[in-house]
Scaffold this motif. Structure first.
Motif, PDB file in Angstrom:
ATOM      1  N   HIS A 153       0.857  -1.186   0.000  1.00 62.38           N
ATOM      2  CA  HIS A 153       0.000   0.000   0.000  1.00 62.38           C
ATOM      3  C   HIS A 153       0.894   1.236   0.000  1.00 62.38           C
ATOM      4  O   HIS A 153       1.195   1.793   1.065  1.00 62.38           O
ATOM      5  CB  HIS A 153      -0.935   0.015   1.224  1.00 62.38           C
ATOM      6  CG  HIS A 153      -1.792  -1.197   1.350  1.00 62.38           C
ATOM      7  ND1 HIS A 153      -1.455  -2.280   2.144  1.00 62.38           N
ATOM      8  CD2 HIS A 153      -2.972  -1.526   0.743  1.00 62.38           C
ATOM      9  CE1 HIS A 153      -2.401  -3.206   2.051  1.00 62.38           C
ATOM     10  NE2 HIS A 153      -3.327  -2.782   1.208  1.00 62.38           N
ATOM     11  N   PRO A 154       1.351   1.684  -1.163  1.00 60.14           N
ATOM     12  CA  PRO A 154       2.344   2.770  -1.248  1.00 60.14           C
ATOM     13  C   PRO A 154       1.880   4.092  -0.652  1.00 60.14           C
ATOM     14  O   PRO A 154       2.704   4.964  -0.383  1.00 60.14           O
ATOM     15  CB  PRO A 154       2.574   2.904  -2.767  1.00 60.14           C
ATOM     16  CG  PRO A 154       2.146   1.591  -3.343  1.00 60.14           C
ATOM     17  CD  PRO A 154       1.033   1.121  -2.475  1.00 60.14           C
ATOM     18  N   ASP A 155       0.595   4.264  -0.427  1.00 60.88           N
ATOM     19  CA  ASP A 155       0.114   5.527   0.132  1.00 60.88           C
ATOM     20  C   ASP A 155       0.128   5.533   1.664  1.00 60.88           C
ATOM     21  O   ASP A 155      -0.272   6.517   2.280  1.00 60.88           O
ATOM     22  CB  ASP A 155      -1.319   5.784  -0.358  1.00 60.88           C
ATOM     23  CG  ASP A 155      -2.274   4.665   0.031  1.00 60.88           C
ATOM     24  OD1 ASP A 155      -1.821   3.493   0.098  1.00 60.88           O
ATOM     25  OD2 ASP A 155      -3.463   4.953   0.275  1.00 60.88           O
ATOM     26  N   ARG A 156       0.610   4.444   2.275  1.00 60.46           N
ATOM     27  CA  ARG A 156       0.616   4.367   3.744  1.00 60.46           C
ATOM     28  C   ARG A 156       2.053   4.351   4.270  1.00 60.46           C
ATOM     29  O   ARG A 156       2.854   3.499   3.878  1.00 60.46           O
ATOM     30  CB  ARG A 156      -0.118   3.104   4.213  1.00 60.46           C
ATOM     31  CG  ARG A 156      -1.551   3.021   3.731  1.00 60.46           C
ATOM     32  CD  ARG A 156      -2.229   1.773   4.250  1.00 60.46           C
ATOM     33  NE  ARG A 156      -3.551   1.603   3.662  1.00 60.46           N
ATOM     34  CZ  ARG A 156      -4.360   0.579   3.917  1.00 60.46           C
ATOM     35  NH1 ARG A 156      -3.962  -0.374   4.763  1.00 60.46           N
ATOM     36  NH2 ARG A 156      -5.543   0.498   3.339  1.00 60.46           N
ATOM     37  N   GLU A 157       2.354   5.306   5.170  1.00 56.25           N
ATOM     38  CA  GLU A 157       3.682   5.378   5.754  1.00 56.25           C
ATOM     39  C   GLU A 157       3.809   4.379   6.906  1.00 56.25           C
ATOM     40  O   GLU A 157       2.852   4.123   7.632  1.00 56.25           O
ATOM     41  CB  GLU A 157       3.953   6.791   6.276  1.00 56.25           C
ATOM     42  CG  GLU A 157       3.954   7.855   5.184  1.00 56.25           C
ATOM     43  CD  GLU A 157       4.229   9.236   5.743  1.00 56.25           C
ATOM     44  OE1 GLU A 157       4.245   9.372   6.994  1.00 56.25           O
ATOM     45  OE2 GLU A 157       4.436  10.171   4.956  1.00 56.25           O
ATOM     46  N   THR A 158       4.988   3.822   7.037  1.00 49.31           N
ATOM     47  CA  THR A 158       5.202   2.855   8.118  1.00 49.31           C
ATOM     48  C   THR A 158       6.688   2.708   8.381  1.00 49.31           C
ATOM     49  O   THR A 158       7.521   2.884   7.480  1.00 49.31           O
ATOM     50  CB  THR A 158       4.608   1.477   7.750  1.00 49.31           C
ATOM     51  OG1 THR A 158       4.853   0.570   8.818  1.00 49.31           O
ATOM     52  CG2 THR A 158       5.241   0.927   6.488  1.00 49.31           C
ATOM     53  N   TRP A 159       7.003   2.416   9.646  1.00 46.98           N
ATOM     54  CA  TRP A 159       8.393   2.141  10.015  1.00 46.98           C
ATOM     55  C   TRP A 159       8.573   0.686  10.433  1.00 46.98           C
ATOM     56  O   TRP A 159       9.630   0.296  10.918  1.00 46.98           O
ATOM     57  CB  TRP A 159       8.835   3.066  11.161  1.00 46.98           C
ATOM     58  CG  TRP A 159       8.983   4.494  10.734  1.00 46.98           C
ATOM     59  CD1 TRP A 159       8.066   5.484  10.850  1.00 46.98           C
ATOM     60  CD2 TRP A 159      10.109   5.072  10.075  1.00 46.98           C
ATOM     61  NE1 TRP A 159       8.522   6.665  10.329  1.00 46.98           N
ATOM     62  CE2 TRP A 159       9.812   6.434   9.848  1.00 46.98           C
ATOM     63  CE3 TRP A 159      11.353   4.589   9.655  1.00 46.98           C
ATOM     64  CZ2 TRP A 159      10.684   7.314   9.229  1.00 46.98           C
ATOM     65  CZ3 TRP A 159      12.232   5.465   9.043  1.00 46.98           C
ATOM     66  CH2 TRP A 159      11.902   6.805   8.830  1.00 46.98           C
TER      67      TRP A 159
END
Length: 297
Positions: A26-32
């Motif tokens: 899901h390229p529109d969701r930021e995550t670490w």
């Protein structure tokens, strides 16, 4: 006096801020958060609990490919709740309520050779869900229902849902087919007894295969066969011996074929066995139809 400007120090290029990773699915969701196996970024919707941290759905699926699915003793899927047994009991109960509501239901669903011969083949199966009306104490229904409830779950857990359903229905069909051949043309036959006898035979076969004490089920089969042939001779009670014997033979042979199938390609053997049993019974019906039609003409 002169003044001199100090030499200017070249300015350092400004470093770009580190980009925030985004989920690879899901390229529109930021995550670490990263998958513990492939280290790709994953968002909360893609996180799957692992022994340590989280994994992505692809890595979980890849890991599960090497895990063999648990099977029942004879190759079916593991059964927790015997849904097929309970469904059969519910259907039998619902049909009985319909019989109470309308007298025509019993005749419409029973096995009657001339009706089957002219194309009402469904009667060969529906007759196994019809029982004799008995008012407040329907012994026919209660006995068959108790027998299915008593041994159905054990057989369903041994064979799995699909194989058990096939065993029950083909046993019922076997009883109906023998009646289609040998019962008088004007005789209505009905009841789950053919299927029940098939379950009795299957229970005996499974017990023998697992080296259990089968004397109890052997006695039950023997006593019920005695009742099948002796009780009608001593009273006005009519019992379909063809349904009982046909169901017993069919269920016993089918269970033996399933139980003693080679473990190599066992699923294929089971499919061919069930399809073969069904084909034989259908062929027996097809062969018998012209004879019945000629008697009616």
């Amino acid at each position: 006096m002169t003044s001199q400007q100090p030499p200017s120090t070249p300015s350092q290029p400004e470093q770009p801020a580190e980009a925030t990773p985004t989920c690879f699915r899901h390229p529109d969701r930021e995550t670490w958060v990263r998958c513990q196996r492939c280290e790709r970024p994953i968002c909360p919707d893609c996180m799957r609990d692992a022994a340590v941290g989280f994994q992505c759905p692809e890595c979980v699926a890849e890991g599960n490919r090497g895990i063999r699915e648990a099977k029942t003793t004879f190759g079916g899927r593991i059964v927790g709740t015997p849904y097929v047994t309970y469904t059969i009991l519910v259907l039998i109960g619902l049909v009985y309520l319909l019989q109470l509501a309308s007298n025509g239901v019993t005749l419409a669903l029973s096995n009657l050779p001339p009706a089957v011969a002219i194309g009402e083949y469904y009667r060969l199966i529906t007759s196994a869900f019809v029982h004799q009306l008995g008012g407040l104490l329907p012994m026919h229904l209660l006995f068959n229902g108790w027998a299915i409830f008593a041994i159905g779950p054990s057989l369903e857990r041994a064979f799995g849902h699909t194989r058990f359903a096939a065993l029950y229905l083909i046993s019922a069909l076997g009883g109906s087919v023998l009646g289609f051949w040998l019962d008088p043309l004007n005789t209505y036959t009905y009841g789950a007894s053919g299927a029940v006898f098939g379950l009795f035979g299957a229970f005996f076969v499974v017990g023998r295969k697992l080296r259990l004490d089968v004397r109890g089920i052997a006695v039950i089969i023997a006593l019920n066969l005695v009742i099948t042939f002796v009780l009608p001779a001593l009273s006005n009670i009519r019992i379909s011996w063809t349904g009982h014997v046909g169901g017993l033979i069919t269920g016993t042979l089918l269970a033996a074929a399933l139980v003693y199938a080679p473990k190599a390609n066992r699923v294929l053997w089971h499919v061919l066995t069930i399809a073969g049993a069904l084909a034989v019974l259908v062929a027996l019906v097809v062969v018998r139809v012209p004879a019945i039609l000629s008697m009616l003409s």
